[in-house]
Design a protein around this motif. Structure first.
Motif, PDB file in Angstrom:
ATOM      1  N   SER A   3       0.767  -1.223  -0.024  1.00 51.69           N
ATOM      2  CA  SER A   3      -0.053   0.005  -0.064  1.00 51.69           C
ATOM      3  C   SER A   3       0.764   1.242  -0.005  1.00 51.69           C
ATOM      4  O   SER A   3       1.735   1.258   0.646  1.00 51.69           O
ATOM      5  CB  SER A   3      -0.916   0.125   1.342  1.00 51.69           C
ATOM      6  OG  SER A   3      -1.463   1.285   1.525  1.00 51.69           O
ATOM      7  N   LEU A   5      -0.212   3.772   1.135  1.00 54.94           N
ATOM      8  CA  LEU A   5      -1.070   4.785   2.318  1.00 54.94           C
ATOM      9  C   LEU A   5      -0.032   4.715   3.672  1.00 54.94           C
ATOM     10  O   LEU A   5       0.554   3.631   3.833  1.00 54.94           O
ATOM     11  CB  LEU A   5      -2.462   3.979   2.714  1.00 54.94           C
ATOM     12  CG  LEU A   5      -3.668   4.495   1.730  1.00 54.94           C
ATOM     13  CD1 LEU A   5      -3.594   3.744   0.497  1.00 54.94           C
ATOM     14  CD2 LEU A   5      -4.948   4.242   2.709  1.00 54.94           C
ATOM     15  N   ALA A 145     -10.218   4.955   2.829  1.00 56.32           N
ATOM     16  CA  ALA A 145      -8.867   4.866   2.004  1.00 56.32           C
ATOM     17  C   ALA A 145      -8.156   3.509   2.514  1.00 56.32           C
ATOM     18  O   ALA A 145      -7.796   2.580   1.647  1.00 56.32           O
ATOM     19  CB  ALA A 145      -7.999   5.796   2.245  1.00 56.32           C
ATOM     20  N   ALA A 149      -7.824   0.197   0.182  1.00 57.74           N
ATOM     21  CA  ALA A 149      -6.292  -0.204   0.058  1.00 57.74           C
ATOM     22  C   ALA A 149      -6.446  -1.931   0.467  1.00 57.74           C
ATOM     23  O   ALA A 149      -5.862  -2.772  -0.217  1.00 57.74           O
ATOM     24  CB  ALA A 149      -5.314   0.347   1.035  1.00 57.74           C
ATOM     25  N   GLU A 154      -6.553   0.758  -5.085  1.00 53.08           N
ATOM     26  CA  GLU A 154      -5.841   1.863  -4.766  1.00 53.08           C
ATOM     27  C   GLU A 154      -5.690   2.950  -6.057  1.00 53.08           C
ATOM     28  O   GLU A 154      -5.120   4.293  -5.913  1.00 53.08           O
ATOM     29  CB  GLU A 154      -4.360   1.573  -4.366  1.00 53.08           C
ATOM     30  CG  GLU A 154      -4.554   1.175  -3.011  1.00 53.08           C
ATOM     31  CD  GLU A 154      -3.144   0.724  -2.479  1.00 53.08           C
ATOM     32  OE1 GLU A 154      -2.051   1.625  -3.002  1.00 53.08           O
ATOM     33  OE2 GLU A 154      -2.605  -0.091  -1.644  1.00 53.08           O
ATOM     34  N   ILE A 174      -4.765   7.138  -2.231  1.00 54.33           N
ATOM     35  CA  ILE A 174      -5.370   6.768  -3.204  1.00 54.33           C
ATOM     36  C   ILE A 174      -5.676   7.474  -4.571  1.00 54.33           C
ATOM     37  O   ILE A 174      -5.663   8.754  -4.506  1.00 54.33           O
ATOM     38  CB  ILE A 174      -6.995   6.367  -2.818  1.00 54.33           C
ATOM     39  CG1 ILE A 174      -7.183   5.659  -1.557  1.00 54.33           C
ATOM     40  CG2 ILE A 174      -8.170   6.098  -3.955  1.00 54.33           C
ATOM     41  CD1 ILE A 174      -6.698   4.297  -1.684  1.00 54.33           C
TER      42      ILE A 174
END
Length: 211
Positions: A3, A5, A145, A149, A154, A174
């Motif tokens: 990810s 994020l 978000a 993920a 994403e 994202i």
């Protein structure tokens, strides 16, 4: 899946097949997905809809729950019609509807109904929140978000008229490739509500022909 994020990772908890049925007879096959590790601790649900072709970007809607509009059929907002529209459009394309437990733009059901009482006295939807000492919009899309993920989504096209949703998702890593507007579900009962969203928080609603 790795990810981008900068957030704690959430994981999928359960997947269950549940058909969605609407009052007009429309039925959609769906998969409801629950999660572990969401930052706000709420029971948000992802609704998987349609079949996504390999390499295609999913269509996603972030839909905040609305008991009055989604369930009770209230005409004071456009939430119920937007939910129905989103399920059909995402089913055709493939993607997810995230049903987020953020009633009343995040202020909760009781305070939302307090705000309704003030709207009956002439305040718009945002001024009513302010009169109660509440934010115009208290929603936070961090958990959304995380959910995307965890689903491996994403990079998305976002079905929304609300620019804040795109901004928040982008902040959390994202990739919102495109923001796709929903239809305008205007009635005599919700026109003031829609005008407030268009003029005060810059929702992409074309209301020119209705005023």
């Amino acid at each position: 899946m790795s990810s981008n994020l900068n957030l704690p990772a959430a994981t999928v908890r359960t997947r269950v097949q549940v058909p969605l049925r609407f009052g007009d007879g429309f039925v959609a096959a769906s998969e409801l997905v629950t999660f572990e590790g969401l930052v706000d601790g709420r029971e948000h649900v992802a609704v998987g809809l349609g079949s996504l072709a390999p390499g295609r970007v999913p269509l996603v809607r972030l839909h905040s729950e609305c008991l009055t509009g989604d369930v009770l059929g209230s005409a004071r907002c456009d939430c119920g019609p937007q939910l129905r529209e989103a399920v059909e459009r995402i089913s055709e394309r493939g993607g997810y509807l995230l049903y987020l437990r953020q009633e009343g733009r995040g202020i909760g059901l009781y305070q939302k109904l307090d705000a309704y009482a003030l709207q009956d006295q002439g305040l718009d939807t945002y001024a009513a929140n302010a009169a109660l000492g509440l934010p115009e919009d208290a929603r936070d899309y961090t958990a959304a978000a995380q959910m995307l993920a965890a689903l491996g989504a994403e990079r998305i096209d976002l079905l929304s008229n609300n620019p804040d949703k795109s901004r928040q998702l982008l902040t959390h890593g994202i990739d919102v490739r495109e923001q796709v507007s929903t239809g305008v579900h205007a009635t005599a009962h919700n026109l003031g509500y829609l005008l407030a969203k268009a003029t005060l928080t810059h929702h992409s609603l074309d209301l020119a022909s209705l005023v």
